[in-house]
Design a protein around this motif. Structure first.
Motif, PDB file in Angstrom:
ATOM      1  N   ASP A  50      27.897  31.655  46.213  1.00 17.65           N
ATOM      2  CA  ASP A  50      29.289  31.712  46.658  1.00 17.65           C
ATOM      3  C   ASP A  50      30.042  30.425  46.322  1.00 17.65           C
ATOM      4  OD1 ASP A  50      28.747  34.220  47.593  1.00 17.65           O
ATOM      5  OD2 ASP A  50      28.682  33.668  49.711  1.00 17.65           O
ATOM      6  N   LEU A  51      29.357  29.292  46.380  1.00 15.95           N
ATOM      7  CA  LEU A  51      29.985  28.030  45.984  1.00 15.95           C
ATOM      8  C   LEU A  51      30.182  27.957  44.473  1.00 15.95           C
ATOM      9  CD1 LEU A  51      28.059  25.477  48.242  1.00 15.95           C
ATOM     10  CD2 LEU A  51      30.436  26.216  48.501  1.00 15.95           C
TER      11      LEU A  51
ATOM     12  N   THR B 117      37.787  34.353  36.306  1.00 18.74           N
ATOM     13  CA  THR B 117      37.714  35.189  37.509  1.00 18.74           C
ATOM     14  C   THR B 117      36.870  34.528  38.590  1.00 18.74           C
ATOM     15  OG1 THR B 117      37.984  37.230  36.231  1.00 18.74           O
ATOM     16  CG2 THR B 117      36.981  37.431  38.417  1.00 18.74           C
ATOM     17  N   GLU B 118      35.682  34.066  38.208  1.00 14.68           N
ATOM     18  CA  GLU B 118      34.777  33.481  39.201  1.00 14.68           C
ATOM     19  C   GLU B 118      35.299  32.157  39.740  1.00 14.68           C
ATOM     20  OE1 GLU B 118      32.105  35.149  40.443  1.00 14.68           O
ATOM     21  OE2 GLU B 118      32.931  36.758  39.214  1.00 14.68           O
ATOM     22  N   ALA B 119      35.994  31.399  38.920  1.00  9.53           N
ATOM     23  CA  ALA B 119      36.602  30.156  39.412  1.00  9.53           C
ATOM     24  C   ALA B 119      37.664  30.459  40.455  1.00  9.53           C
ATOM     25  CB  ALA B 119      37.199  29.381  38.244  1.00  9.53           C
ATOM     26  N   LEU B 120      38.540  31.413  40.177  1.00 11.04           N
ATOM     27  CA  LEU B 120      39.618  31.717  41.114  1.00 11.04           C
ATOM     28  C   LEU B 120      39.074  32.309  42.410  1.00 11.04           C
ATOM     29  CD1 LEU B 120      42.618  31.645  41.641  1.00 11.04           C
ATOM     30  CD2 LEU B 120      42.847  33.852  40.480  1.00 11.04           C
ATOM     31  N   LYS B 121      37.990  33.085  42.329  1.00 11.57           N
ATOM     32  CA  LYS B 121      37.366  33.599  43.548  1.00 11.57           C
ATOM     33  C   LYS B 121      36.963  32.469  44.478  1.00 11.57           C
ATOM     34  CE  LYS B 121      35.216  37.889  41.821  1.00 11.57           C
ATOM     35  NZ  LYS B 121      33.901  38.517  41.506  1.00 11.57           N
ATOM     36  N   ARG B 122      36.473  31.375  43.907  1.00 11.59           N
ATOM     37  CA  ARG B 122      35.954  30.278  44.719  1.00 11.59           C
ATOM     38  C   ARG B 122      37.027  29.279  45.124  1.00 11.59           C
ATOM     39  NH1 ARG B 122      32.421  32.751  41.713  1.00 11.59           N
ATOM     40  NH2 ARG B 122      30.273  32.973  42.488  1.00 11.59           N
ATOM     41  N   LEU B 123      38.120  29.260  44.402  1.00 10.71           N
ATOM     42  CA  LEU B 123      39.234  28.377  44.750  1.00 10.71           C
ATOM     43  C   LEU B 123      40.214  29.056  45.708  1.00 10.71           C
ATOM     44  CD1 LEU B 123      39.881  26.877  41.216  1.00 10.71           C
ATOM     45  CD2 LEU B 123      39.101  25.592  43.215  1.00 10.71           C
ATOM     46  N   GLY B 124      40.306  30.370  45.631  1.00 11.31           N
ATOM     47  CA  GLY B 124      41.260  31.105  46.460  1.00 11.31           C
ATOM     48  C   GLY B 124      42.626  31.184  45.825  1.00 11.31           C
ATOM     49  N   PHE B 125      43.158  30.042  45.440  1.00  9.73           N
ATOM     50  CA  PHE B 125      44.438  29.926  44.745  1.00  9.73           C
ATOM     51  C   PHE B 125      44.323  28.737  43.807  1.00  9.73           C
ATOM     52  CE2 PHE B 125      44.524  27.779  48.831  1.00  9.73           C
ATOM     53  CZ  PHE B 125      44.846  26.470  48.476  1.00  9.73           C
ATOM     54  N   ALA B 126      45.011  28.785  42.681  1.00  8.91           N
ATOM     55  CA  ALA B 126      44.843  27.705  41.699  1.00  8.91           C
ATOM     56  C   ALA B 126      45.887  27.809  40.595  1.00  8.91           C
ATOM     57  CB  ALA B 126      43.448  27.772  41.078  1.00  8.91           C
ATOM     58  N   THR B 127      46.120  26.690  39.935  1.00  8.84           N
ATOM     59  CA  THR B 127      46.867  26.663  38.687  1.00  8.84           C
ATOM     60  C   THR B 127      45.896  26.994  37.553  1.00  8.84           C
ATOM     61  OG1 THR B 127      46.386  24.335  38.250  1.00  8.84           O
ATOM     62  CG2 THR B 127      48.322  24.824  39.628  1.00  8.84           C
ATOM     63  N   HIS B 128      46.431  27.237  36.358  1.00  7.14           N
ATOM     64  CA  HIS B 128      45.515  27.515  35.248  1.00  7.14           C
ATOM     65  C   HIS B 128      44.645  26.299  34.939  1.00  7.14           C
ATOM     66  CE1 HIS B 128      49.013  25.858  32.982  1.00  7.14           C
ATOM     67  NE2 HIS B 128      48.072  25.353  32.229  1.00  7.14           N
ATOM     68  N   GLY B 129      45.179  25.070  35.147  1.00  6.32           N
ATOM     69  CA  GLY B 129      44.371  23.871  34.930  1.00  6.32           C
ATOM     70  C   GLY B 129      43.225  23.765  35.912  1.00  6.32           C
ATOM     71  N   GLU B 130      43.467  24.137  37.173  1.00 11.39           N
ATOM     72  CA  GLU B 130      42.404  24.102  38.180  1.00 11.39           C
ATOM     73  C   GLU B 130      41.354  25.179  37.909  1.00 11.39           C
ATOM     74  OE1 GLU B 130      45.029  22.378  41.956  1.00 11.39           O
ATOM     75  OE2 GLU B 130      44.905  24.538  41.583  1.00 11.39           O
ATOM     76  N   ILE B 131      41.796  26.324  37.409  1.00 12.76           N
ATOM     77  CA  ILE B 131      40.854  27.384  37.046  1.00 12.76           C
ATOM     78  C   ILE B 131      39.917  26.891  35.943  1.00 12.76           C
ATOM     79  CG2 ILE B 131      40.665  29.643  35.913  1.00 12.76           C
ATOM     80  CD1 ILE B 131      43.260  30.429  37.432  1.00 12.76           C
ATOM     81  N   ALA B 132      40.480  26.257  34.915  1.00 12.41           N
ATOM     82  CA  ALA B 132      39.666  25.761  33.802  1.00 12.41           C
ATOM     83  C   ALA B 132      38.708  24.671  34.252  1.00 12.41           C
ATOM     84  CB  ALA B 132      40.569  25.250  32.690  1.00 12.41           C
ATOM     85  N   ALA B 133      39.164  23.808  35.146  1.00 15.74           N
ATOM     86  CA  ALA B 133      38.361  22.649  35.548  1.00 15.74           C
ATOM     87  C   ALA B 133      37.226  23.001  36.486  1.00 15.74           C
ATOM     88  CB  ALA B 133      39.267  21.603  36.209  1.00 15.74           C
TER      89      ALA B 133
END
Length: 396
Positions: A39-40, A213-229
């Motif tokens: 999950d993390l 997809t999996e990055a955004l699931k774990r962040l909840g909300f994000a910019t495209h830069g945060e998704i990539a990082a």
């Protein structure tokens, strides 16, 4: 229509997605530990053991029934987890390995060129020799490889065989089979990753969609830069294109930061705002976070959401440090309330607290200090020391 997410709800959402709203005293089975790591997304590994190594403390801060032997079994016996690189060395579910193959392919040319320039002609020869030796003889510790120079003064003095091991690991041909102490034991990747994951292939498009997809699931909300990082697998431009191509699955949200800052335009999966009501409240006990905790890994995001500015000062000269060599953030409920400088002295059996700094507006009330003392007692037990001591002036 863009939805506004106030700071309090944004904090709770991020804490929940980072596993910090779970009951910290609930029994954690080995299967539950795997689910937590899955999950993390990953758990960062670091060698510093001022109190406890990063991966153990990250897991302990989320569940204080966590057992190190369960993590070792998942990594070294059952092979449900493997060690590799996100933004740094991390423990990752083996089910993610097919997507890491794209990382290997993308980064190998640059790593090979850079490291060949560093090591010279000996590098290619050493790489082949090291690989063939492990294929024929089995797993190996780096210290078992021959050193070509009489002494080493650090990372940049690695001999070609040591460099070859790391190169082969970075490009996915070798894996970390186990650790002895904290030293890596290398073996062929196909002997470590379960066949179903090792042999699986995904297309480039599937890889990018999965990573975003999996990055955004774990962040909840994000910019495209945060998704990539988040996993550091895809580029910001690829994440931006993914957002554009998936507008039907997403909704724009504006995240209100601490203070009077401008709301930050982000994206979440459709229905995110409505699902917030079902998220649990974070526990009110005080907990100590690792400096490498995923909650604070993105320092800018942490500062916007929690008003908490954190930097590791290991490489800052002592006279210029604002706080200390290795200072731990403290969380209470949905707030980062301060930081603490301490060290576990295993020879004397003491967790030594040097200094406590609470954030502006956070009172050192009797109840709060009692909660901190209870947490430090739990942490001392986990690290294998017998008691907590406080130096004079610790409540500075």
């Amino acid at each position: 229509m863009t939805k506004i997410l106030d700071n309090a709800r944004a904090r709770r959402a991020f804490l929940a997605h980072q596993g910090l709203c779970r009951p910290p005293g609930e029994k954690l089975t080995r299967a539950g530990l795997y689910d937590l790591i899955h999950d993390l997304g990953f758990v960062q590994v670091d060698s510093v053991q001022t109190v406890e190594r990063a991966h153990h403390q990250i897991l302990f801060s989320r569940n204080q029934t966590y057992r190190r032997e369960d993590l070792a079994a998942l990594l070294e016996e059952e092979r449900h987890l493997f060690e590799h690189w996100t933004h740094d060395a991390s423990i990752i579910p083996s089910a993610f390995f097919p997507y890491w193959k794209h990382r290997f392919r993308r980064r190998e040319p640059h790593i090979r060129q850079t490291w060949t320039r560093w090591q010279g002609e000996a590098f290619d020869r050493a790489t082949d020799e090291v690989y063939q030796r492990i294929r024929a003889e089995g797993r190996v510790l780096s210290r078992e490889m021959k050193a070509e120079s009489p002494k080493s003064t650090g990372w940049w003095d690695w001999h070609p065989s040591k460099t070859a091991l790391e190169f082969l690991w970075h490009v996915g041909r070798l894996g970390i089979s186990a650790r002895e102490g904290f030293q890596k034991v290398y073996d062929l990747t196909e002997r470590i990753i379960p066949p179903a994951h090792f042999e699986a292939e995904v297309s480039e498009a599937e890889f990018i969609d999965w990573a975003a997809t999996e990055a955004l699931k774990r962040l909840g909300f994000a910019t495209h830069g945060e998704i990539a990082a988040f996993f550091d697998l895809i580029s910001p431009e690829e994440a931006k294109q993914w957002v554009s191509a998936n507008r039907a699955r997403l909704e724009p949200v504006e995240i209100t930061p601490v203070g009077d800052g401008k709301p930050r335009a982000s994206f979440a999966f459709a229905g995110f705002a409505e699902r917030l009501a079902a998220l649990p409240e974070p526990p009110q006990r005080v907990r100590v976070l690792s400096p490498f905790d995923p909650l604070i890994r993105d320092r800018n995001r942490c500062e916007r959401l929690f008003g908490f500015r954190y930097r590791i000062e290991i490489f800052v000269p002592e006279a210029k440090r604002e706080y200390g060599y290795y200072v731990f953030p403290l969380i209470e409920g949905d707030s980062l309330i301060g930081r603490i400088d301490m060290k576990a002295d295993r020879k004397t059996g003491v967790l030594e607290v040097k200094r406590l700094w609470l954030e502006p507006g956070i009172r050192p009330s009797k109840g709060r200090l009692e909660k901190l003392d209870a947490e430090l007692t739990r942490l001392a037990t986990f690290t294998g020391v017998e008691k907590v001591t406080y130096l004079d002036g610790w409540r500075g």
